[in-house]
Scaffold this motif. Structure first.
Motif, PDB file in Angstrom:
ATOM      1  N   THR A   1      -3.731   7.022  -3.530  1.00 36.93           N
ATOM      2  CA  THR A   1      -3.513   5.735  -2.876  1.00 36.93           C
ATOM      3  C   THR A   1      -3.339   4.665  -3.940  1.00 36.93           C
ATOM      4  O   THR A   1      -4.086   4.625  -4.927  1.00 36.93           O
TER       5      THR A   1
ATOM      6  N   TYR B   1       0.844  -1.191   0.000  1.00 39.16           N
ATOM      7  CA  TYR B   1       0.000   0.000   0.000  1.00 39.16           C
ATOM      8  C   TYR B   1       0.878   1.239   0.000  1.00 39.16           C
ATOM      9  O   TYR B   1       1.896   1.314   0.709  1.00 39.16           O
TER      10      TYR B   1
ATOM     11  N   TYR C   1      -2.744   0.350  -4.341  1.00 36.14           N
ATOM     12  CA  TYR C   1      -2.810  -0.917  -3.615  1.00 36.14           C
ATOM     13  C   TYR C   1      -2.608  -2.062  -4.606  1.00 36.14           C
ATOM     14  O   TYR C   1      -3.194  -2.067  -5.694  1.00 36.14           O
TER      15      TYR C   1
ATOM     16  N   ASN D   1       0.403   5.541   0.212  1.00 39.72           N
ATOM     17  CA  ASN D   1      -0.506   6.666   0.451  1.00 39.72           C
ATOM     18  C   ASN D   1       0.312   7.961   0.349  1.00 39.72           C
ATOM     19  O   ASN D   1       1.244   8.180   1.125  1.00 39.72           O
TER      20      ASN D   1
END
Length: 543
Positions: free
Chosen positions: A483, A463, A485, A465
């Motif tokens: 973001t 992940y 993922y 951010n």
């Protein structure tokens, strides 16, 4: 014959005595009497006649070099020490040199006169004031010399033309004198005062700089609210602050910053001061920072029935709440954010329909590792508040979403790079993602990647951010939230992307224009890229 000579001698002596009847008899002969040069000097008597008494002198007493010492006993001690510690040839003694140095200080009254003059110069500054007055007079003389018509002919004094040159010479001599410049510098024992506003703009100046001038400065409460002030350093070594006219001041919220009062000096007597002892200063900083921004934006367009080009009238409203609560104590940080967004749209004859619905909560804890890197743990939740429908062919509506249907939860741990408040990059190699559909009876969970017989989908992956805010032109700002993922177990190359950009263009303190775009790419919700854009004009208020 002898008798005649004696008579003539007596007459001659009487004549000489008569001619010298006004001559003083208190003179001495310097070749017979030797005196200390430090106490006396020989001076020729003006009343004596050089013709008749060329060797006569009168003894005049000089000023005692110790006249400034009121204590007679101490004067005697000084003279005795001077006689006993007088230097002799081929003799060296450190104590003797030290005693003679102190005796020279006691006897030299010019040092005391210099200190008195310096003290008076610092307290009254008459020389500086005199220089300013003379300079002003010189400038006036120059103006009059170039414009003689300013004075009447009978007021012109041609005989005083030399005064302008003389004043200029006097001014240049005192102004450029090295001793005067040194005294001027040491008399400016002052404090460098600095004033800083909300945006870290600052001015600095010496309080005692020999001038009484003003400096312009702006006190800014936030980006669109400021108060103009004038800062003046006065002659009594203090500071005066003047606020612009037509300024309405509001009460300022009490700060949670606490400290201790510092006393700079203690008064011993009417003219004696000493530095005060400073206690240990302990600074209490504000650990929590809270704030919120509430906004109400709208967009409206009207098309009449007679409009040849056709079209529909529309009106749209969006309400937003952005709140934060951040904690910082030493190497520990805890950032909390809450964003709520809800909007309605009415187009043509249709009723109001939802065009924006979002609830996002994020909390992130960090502990400083090295320099600008932090060990971080993050929890993020996204969902919506009310039901959402689709309207195929404007026939019947189909339920697509509701509260916690779906909801996305991400929990991750990793390293957070925070060089400033406007940039944060979280890198997490281990992150868990949950997709939740609470109401599977009315909502198709497979549209969000959840299996048909389940309500929750669990994923493990990496992940990223990223948060960045760029401010330009002192008012406008661009805020980016990105973001990324990647699922380790299912198609790791297909990266889920969620990118939101917000451009804020304020009009004044309360009214602003906002352009927001939202892009989503997620294989679980379809292969197509989702995109949404809103242009909003409305009112916002910041707490």
């Amino acid at each position: 014959m002898i008798r005649v000579f004696c008579v003539l001698l007596i007459l001659l002596q009487s004549l000489i005595s008569f001619s010298q009847r006004n001559v003083k008899k208190d003179f001495v002969f310097p070749d017979k009497i030797k005196l200390d040069k430090s106490a006396y000097r020989l001076k020729q008597n003006k009343a004596d006649s050089i013709k008749y008494c060329s060797n006569d002198t009168v003894l005049n007493g000089l000023i005692d070099p110790l006249h400034h010492i009121d204590n007679v006993g101490f004067r005697f001690i000084v003279r005795e020490l001077e006689m006993n510690y007088s230097k002799k040839k081929h003799q060296t003694d450190s104590v003797q040199d030290a005693v003679n140095t102190l005796l020279q200080y006691v006897k030299n009254d010019s040092i005391r006169d210099m200190v008195y003059y310096l003290k008076k110069y610092i307290e009254t500054r008459k020389t500086e004031e005199a220089l300013r007055k003379v300079k002003k007079q010189m400038e006036l003389e120059k103006v009059l010399s170039y414009q003689p018509e300013l004075l009447k002919p009978d007021e012109l004094d041609t005989d005083d033309s030399w005064k302008a040159h003389a004043l200029e010479e006097l001014f240049e001599y005192v102004e450029n004198d090295s001793v005067h410049q040194w005294i001027r510098e040491i008399s400016r024992d002052s404090v460098l005062l600095g004033v800083k506003n909300y945006q870290n703009d600052s001015i600095k100046f010496w309080i005692n700089n020999g001038k009484q001038d003003f400096k312009r400065f702006w006190l800014k409460k936030n980006k669109r609210d400021s108060i103009g002030i004038w800062v003046q350093n006065t002659k009594d070594r203090s500071v005066r602050i003047l606020v612009d006219d037509d300024v309405y001041q509001q009460s300022v919220q009490k700060s949670k910053m606490r400290g201790t009062r510092v006393k700079l000096e203690e008064k011993i007597s009417s003219d004696q001061y000493s530095l005060a002892k400073l206690g240990k200063y302990k600074r209490y900083s504000q650990k929590w920072k809270l704030g919120a921004t509430i906004g109400f934006y709208f967009n409206q367009g009207h098309v009449s029935d007679s409009w040849a080009g056709g079209g529909e009238s529309s009106i749209a409203t969006i309400s937003t709440i952005d709140a934060f609560a951040n904690y910082k104590n030493g190497n520990h940080t805890w950032d909390n954010k809450l964003a709520v967004k809800y909007g309605l749209l009415k187009s043509g004859d249709n009723g109001f329909r939802k065009n924006e619905d979002r609830i996002e909560f994020e909390t992130k804890y960090g502990q400083k590792a090295v320099r600008k890197w932090y060990y971080s743990a993050l929890f993020n939740l996204k969902t919506q508040a009310v039901r959402g429908y689709t309207y195929p062919n404007n026939a019947e509506k189909i339920l697509k979403s509701s509260f916690f249907a779906p909801a996305y939860i991400i929990a991750s741990i990793g390293m957070d790079y925070k060089p400033s408040k406007k940039l944060s990059v979280l890198l997490s190699p281990v992150a868990a993602k949950y997709t939740i559909v609470r109401d599977t009876g009315n909502i198709d969970q497979t549209a969000y990647g959840v299996d048909a017989d389940k309500k929750v989908k669990k994923e493990v992956g990496s992940y990223v951010n990223v948060y960045h805010k760029f401010v330009f032109w002192d008012e406008m700002s661009v805020e980016n939230k990105l973001t990324l993922y990647s699922n380790y177990s299912d198609k790791p190359k297909n990266i889920d992307v969620d990118w939101e950009m917000i451009l804020v263009m304020p009009i004044n303190q309360y009214i602003s224009t906002k352009l927001s775009t939202h892009l989503i790419s997620d294989d679980d919700t379809g292969s197509k890229v989702q995109f949404k854009e809103n242009l909003e004009v409305g009112i916002s208020y910041r707490f």
